[in-house]
Design an enzyme around this catalytic site. Structure first.
Site, PDB file in Angstrom:
ATOM      1  N   GLY A  16     -21.885   4.526  -3.185  1.00 38.55           N
ATOM      2  CA  GLY A  16     -20.475   4.784  -3.903  1.00 38.55           C
ATOM      3  C   GLY A  16     -20.559   3.940  -4.987  1.00 38.55           C
ATOM      4  O   GLY A  16     -21.463   3.226  -5.173  1.00 38.55           O
ATOM      5  N   ASN A  17     -19.340   3.741  -5.415  1.00 39.62           N
ATOM      6  CA  ASN A  17     -19.063   3.024  -6.450  1.00 39.62           C
ATOM      7  C   ASN A  17     -19.651   1.512  -6.129  1.00 39.62           C
ATOM      8  O   ASN A  17     -20.218   0.610  -6.960  1.00 39.62           O
ATOM      9  CB  ASN A  17     -17.594   2.850  -6.804  1.00 39.62           C
ATOM     10  CG  ASN A  17     -17.186   1.960  -7.868  1.00 39.62           C
ATOM     11  OD1 ASN A  17     -16.921   0.799  -7.572  1.00 39.62           O
ATOM     12  ND2 ASN A  17     -17.194   2.106  -9.160  1.00 39.62           N
ATOM     13  N   GLY A  22     -24.466   2.675   1.886  1.00 39.64           N
ATOM     14  CA  GLY A  22     -23.480   3.178   0.965  1.00 39.64           C
ATOM     15  C   GLY A  22     -24.046   3.188  -0.327  1.00 39.64           C
ATOM     16  O   GLY A  22     -24.281   2.151  -0.785  1.00 39.64           O
ATOM     17  N   LYS A  51       0.888  -1.267   0.120  1.00 42.32           N
ATOM     18  CA  LYS A  51       0.187  -0.088  -0.020  1.00 42.32           C
ATOM     19  C   LYS A  51       0.869   1.264  -0.109  1.00 42.32           C
ATOM     20  O   LYS A  51       1.979   1.142   0.630  1.00 42.32           O
ATOM     21  CB  LYS A  51      -0.811   0.102   1.214  1.00 42.32           C
ATOM     22  CG  LYS A  51      -2.253   0.696   1.028  1.00 42.32           C
ATOM     23  CD  LYS A  51      -3.192   0.057   0.360  1.00 42.32           C
ATOM     24  CE  LYS A  51      -4.662   0.424   0.437  1.00 42.32           C
ATOM     25  NZ  LYS A  51      -5.730  -0.830   0.297  1.00 42.32           N
ATOM     26  N   GLY A  69     -21.588   0.236  -3.373  1.00 41.06           N
ATOM     27  CA  GLY A  69     -22.767   0.216  -3.128  1.00 41.06           C
ATOM     28  C   GLY A  69     -23.658   0.082  -4.122  1.00 41.06           C
ATOM     29  O   GLY A  69     -24.797  -0.537  -4.365  1.00 41.06           O
TER      30      GLY A  69
HETATM   31  N1  GLU Z   1      -7.324  -0.854  -3.263  1.00 46.98           N
HETATM   32  C1  GLU Z   1      -8.032  -1.904  -3.667  1.00 46.98           C
HETATM   33  C2  GLU Z   1      -8.149  -2.698  -2.235  1.00 46.98           C
HETATM   34  O1  GLU Z   1      -7.896  -2.224  -1.153  1.00 46.98           O
HETATM   35  C3  GLU Z   1      -7.345  -2.758  -5.061  1.00 46.98           C
HETATM   36  C4  GLU Z   1      -6.058  -2.977  -4.925  1.00 46.98           C
HETATM   37  C5  GLU Z   1      -5.543  -3.628  -6.036  1.00 46.98           C
HETATM   38  O2  GLU Z   1      -6.361  -3.720  -7.257  1.00 46.98           O
HETATM   39  O3  GLU Z   1      -4.230  -3.922  -6.253  1.00 46.98           O
HETATM   40  O4  GLU Z   1      -8.493  -3.936  -2.371  1.00 46.98           O
END
Ligand code: GLU
Length: 423
Positions: A228-229, A226, A114, A231
């Site tokens: 958003g995308n 929710g 991350k 929900g």
């Molecule tokens: N940010 C998304 C997650 O937390 C997707 C991460 C990704 O596709 O690498 O699952």
């Protein structure tokens, strides 16, 4: 700072405590050796970078960015990039560990990463956002790569930002490297399904849970928190599959119609008014009331920590599908388990996003284009087999599904570490 930002900040603080509390408990329940604990307790790589950006105002601003690769025993590190004013190395590290667990639970060949930049994208222009993105990628370019670490979208980052990441990385490398980032626009090698894959993956695992109980979607009453995308896509897909979506909410409040909401009409209403509230013919309800609605399936798809020790006993749903990250506290998890509510946990329920990222990466590496049919059927296959793996473990040990999912993921990571000779 705007209201959404305040909410988001609270959301992240919650995620931090919930995910980590769960892990501490599981570590001790699993009876891990001290070597295993040591190996899991620190990320493999953690980078903090500072980079100057000459903003469109003419002033130079120094930004701080992070990228943490928590574990890569099972494959290249994978995970999103978050642009957020409260981002920190510590938080990136916790979220990177959760990504490693998510990829392991759905058994795709990735570790967990991350990253992010300390910035509020709402405070700067789109052009400055591009400059910040490019500056960040120049600073971390040596640490990422298609066989090293593959970024993707996360909070406040989108397809356009992934396109800038791709372009900046390829300028540095002086060659095309589409597999360096996922969540790209389809024109640049992204997959269309990625846009709704998180919701669809959740629908697949829910369907499997129903099938085990000789139930199906027909007439099933669903409440979704929710819009958003995630929900919105969950509402659309479940409606198409024959469910009655009876309650929905967004940040402004909720709507209820026990006979089932007309979802395409709600989507239209939301587009023209900016919210689901005041949908003609529906009763109003609060976000808190939505959680206790008389329904069969509850889908938290918004904030963390929505179900806690205070309201878990009042939940009427028989199934909970966690499309949000950490919407349930550890205490609520126990209460719901005692009450025989089947809770499908976040690292399984919302893994469809990273599974579609895996498809995107594979196609980019092989210069291939899968048909939509193949993409959809492989997503279903992976989600169902992950559900069966976790469900099997639950039956064996008669434990909560969250615990089974975390344990399975940790076991897979530790096994890979053993095979590599690290344990
Ligand atoms: N940010 C998304 C997650 O937390 C997707 C991460 C990704 O596709 O690498 O699952």
């Amino acid at each position: 700072m705007n209201r959404n930002h305040d909410r988001l900040h609270r959301d992240e603080q919650d995620l931090r405590s919930v995910g980590m509390t769960e892990l501490q408990t599981i570590y001790s329940d699993m009876g891990l050796t001290s070597d295993e604990l040591d190996l899991l307790s620190v990320p493999r790589h953690s980078f903090t970078v500072s980079f100057p950006v000459k903003m469109t105002t003419g002033r130079t601003q120094i930004f701080t960015g992070f990228r943490v690769q928590y574990n890569d025993a099972r494959g290249p590190a994978k995970g999103g990039i978050r642009f957020h004013p409260e981002m920190s190395a510590e938080h990136a590290s916790e979220l990177a560990l959760l990504m490693a667990l998510k990829c392991a639970v759905v058994n795709i060949p990735f570790g967990g990463a991350k990253g992010g930049v300390v910035v509020n994208p709402m405070d700067i222009s789109r052009r400055d956002l591009e400059l910040v993105t490019r500056g960040y990628i120049r600073a971390i370019a040596d640490y990422i790569g298609p066989f090293k670490d593959i970024p993707a979208p996360d909070v406040y980052t989108d397809e356009q930002i992934m396109a800038w990441i791709l372009d900046e990385y390829e300028r540095i490398r002086r060659e095309h490297v589409p597999a360096v980032v996922t969540g790209k626009p389809p024109e640049l090698g992204g997959v269309l399904v990625r846009r709704y894959s998180t919701a669809l993956g959740g629908v697949h695992v829910l369907e499997q849970a129903l099938r085990e109980r000789n139930m199906d979607f027909g007439g099933l009453r669903v409440a979704i928190q929710g819009f958003g995308n995630v929900g919105e896509n969950a509402a659309r897909i479940l409606h198409e599959r024959g469910c009655l979506v009876i309650a929905l909410s967004d940040v402004n409040g909720g709507i209820l119609d026990p006979k089932g909401l007309d979802i395409p009409a709600v989507m239209e209403h939301q587009k023209s008014t900016g919210s689901v509230v005041k949908f003609p013919g529906a009763r109003e309800l609060s976000n808190a009331e939505l959680l206790m609605t008389d329904c069969d399936v509850l889908v938290p798809a918004a904030l963390s920590n929505q179900l806690d020790a205070n309201n878990a006993r009042a939940v009427k749903a028989q199934f909970i599908l966690e499309l949000a990250n950490a919407p349930t506290t550890a205490a609520a998890d126990e209460i719901l388990f005692e009450r025989d509510v089947l809770l499908i946990p976040d690292i399984l329920a919302n893994a469809g996003g990273v599974v579609a990222s895996y498809f995107e990466w594979s196609q980019n590496l092989s210069n291939d284009r899968w048909s939509e049919e193949k993409t959809l059927s492989r997503l279903q296959e992976i989600m169902i087999s992950a559900y069966n793996d976790v469900g099997g473990r639950c039956r064996e040990t008669r434990c909560r599904m969250r615990k089974a999912a975390y344990e399975l993921a940790l076991k897979r990571i530790l096994h890979a570490e053993k095979l590599r000779g690290n344990l």
